[in-house]
Design an enzyme around this catalytic site. Structure first.
Site, PDB file in Angstrom:
ATOM      1  CB  THR A 164      -1.041  -0.031   1.145  1.00 34.87           C
ATOM      2  OG1 THR A 164      -2.043   0.948   0.874  1.00 34.87           O
ATOM      3  CG2 THR A 164      -0.445   0.234   2.501  1.00 34.87           C
TER       4      THR A 164
ATOM      5  CB  CYS B 276      -4.196   5.832   6.286  1.00 37.33           C
ATOM      6  SG  CYS B 276      -5.319   6.955   5.444  1.00 37.33           S
TER       7      CYS B 276
ATOM      8  CG  HIS C 114      -4.539   2.302   3.137  1.00 37.05           C
ATOM      9  ND1 HIS C 114      -3.677   2.702   2.146  1.00 37.05           N
ATOM     10  CD2 HIS C 114      -4.814   3.423   3.830  1.00 37.05           C
ATOM     11  CE1 HIS C 114      -3.453   4.002   2.242  1.00 37.05           C
ATOM     12  NE2 HIS C 114      -4.141   4.469   3.258  1.00 37.05           N
TER      13      HIS C 114
END
Lengths: 161, 212
Positions: A23, A29, A46
């Site tokens: 990711t 995040c 994520h």
């Protein structure tokens, strides 16, 4: 070149050995990486927000730490993983801008990490390593052969946890 | 219509036109300030206003991993939240060269920014974002006060996560305004993200006539 599957923002995926999940550009995040040490099934979420309980709508469970972990576990179990074999690693949860006034926006990274930990503890999933906090972005790659998590940054080095 | 407005997805073309006009006037103010500062003629395109899904947000800047420059201001007053001005590295370099009166060939796109260049970028972001806000304030009557700016040079995805998370509390979309300006043959494209706090949506929407 091995096939690397990309997990987007507010997204989750799981693969079996020899798959790799990545990711890109985690800021506030958090990347929640789960690894079945016996069957080599990996899952990566994520997440953007700490908890689905404060949300107005839960169209996308992958957006919240609590619901993403549950959905990811279900996916992994369908792919042969067993809860008792699963360990977790966390990355992300940074604070990209430093304002003291906007605390609700800015400490969301910290709250994301705390909420992920709380849910994992509740499920008795051990968190074996983490690289969280700071004020910089992270790109992560998660390997199913040994469950290692590679963390790349701009100006803060590369590490494996 | 009741006040249960809960995301930008309720917008129609007229509302987008209003925001575009605010963006246009805001950017116009900003470019005038920039032109005075540089003592040069600067041209501007009509800003593009879009409502994007999270998955599309990082794509506007290429890869989520690409380094970008973000300048953020907190907003206080009748409406609270923040505004983010975003530039890719080559646009930031072109802008710095414009500000410093340097030749574009003098510096490679990937050269690191010096302390004074970072400070110049922060100030430019500050001028542009503040001008945008004062246009919003004049047109809607909402009083807004920007904070001092903060700057971050990092991965696009990481910087965009800040507005994306705020929008994420409401729905699956973000409001984005693209501004393009040029001096001679140097083009600079910058993006604004206006991020109201959840409590401020009603204020903004009422002022825009979306709900009343």
């Amino acid at each position: 070149m091995q096939n690397i599957l990309r997990v987007g923002m507010a997204d989750l995926k799981c693969v079996e050995y020899p798959g790799i999940l990545t990711t890109l550009g985690l800021g506030s995040c958090v990347g929640i990486a789960l690894f079945d040490t016996q069957r080599k099934v990996i899952g990566l979420a994520h997440i953007m927000l700490p908890s689905s309980s404060q949300a107005r709508s839960i169209e996308n469970p992958a957006k919240f730490a609590d619901t993403a972990i549950i959905n990811l576990l279900e996916d992994m179990e369908r792919n042969g993983a067993r809860l008792r074999n699963i360990v977790a690693k966390l990355a992300g949860g940074a604070q990209m801008f430093a304002f003291s006034k906007l605390s609700s926006i800015l400490n969301v990274g910290e709250r994301n990490v705390a909420s992920a930990k709380e849910k994992l503890n509740e499920l008795n999933i051990p968190i074996i390593s983490e690289d969280t906090g700071g004020n910089y972005g992270r790109t992560i790659e998660f390997y199913s052969n040994d469950g290692s998590l590679l963390i790349k940054t701009i100006g803060h080095g590369v590490k494996k946890i | 219509m009741s006040g249960n407005f809960n995301s930008f997805s309720n917008f129609n073309d007229m509302h987008l036109d209003i925001l575009k006009e605010i963006g246009n006037i805001g950017s116009g103010n900003a470019i005038t300030a920039l032109a005075k500062m540089l003592n040069k003629k600067i041209d501007m395109e009509v800003p593009k206003v879009k409502i994007l899904k999270f998955s599309e947000v990082t794509e506007i800047l290429g890869c989520a991993e690409n380094p970008v420059v973000g300048v953020m201001l907190a907003i206080e007053g009748d409406m609270t939240g923040c505004i983010l001005f975003l530039l890719d590295l080559s646009a930031a370099r072109a802008l710095v060269n414009m500000l410093m009166g340097m030749d574009n060939k003098a510096m490679a796109d990937n050269a690191e920014f010096s302390e004074i260049e970072v400070s110049a970028l922060k100030e430019t972001g500050n001028i542009l974002a503040s001008s945008y806000l004062s246009a919003l304030s004049e047109l809607t009557g909402i009083k807004v006060y920007p904070s001092v700016p903060d700057i971050s040079i990092d991965m696009a995805g990481a910087i965009l996560s800040v507005p994306a998370i705020e929008f994420g509390k409401l729905g699956e979309t973000v409001l984005y305004i693209e501004t393009e300006f040029s001096e001679g043959c140097t083009r600079v494209v910058g993006d604004f993200f206006l991020v109201p706090d959840i409590e401020s949506y009603g204020v903004l929407m009422r002022a825009l006539g979306v709900i009343w």
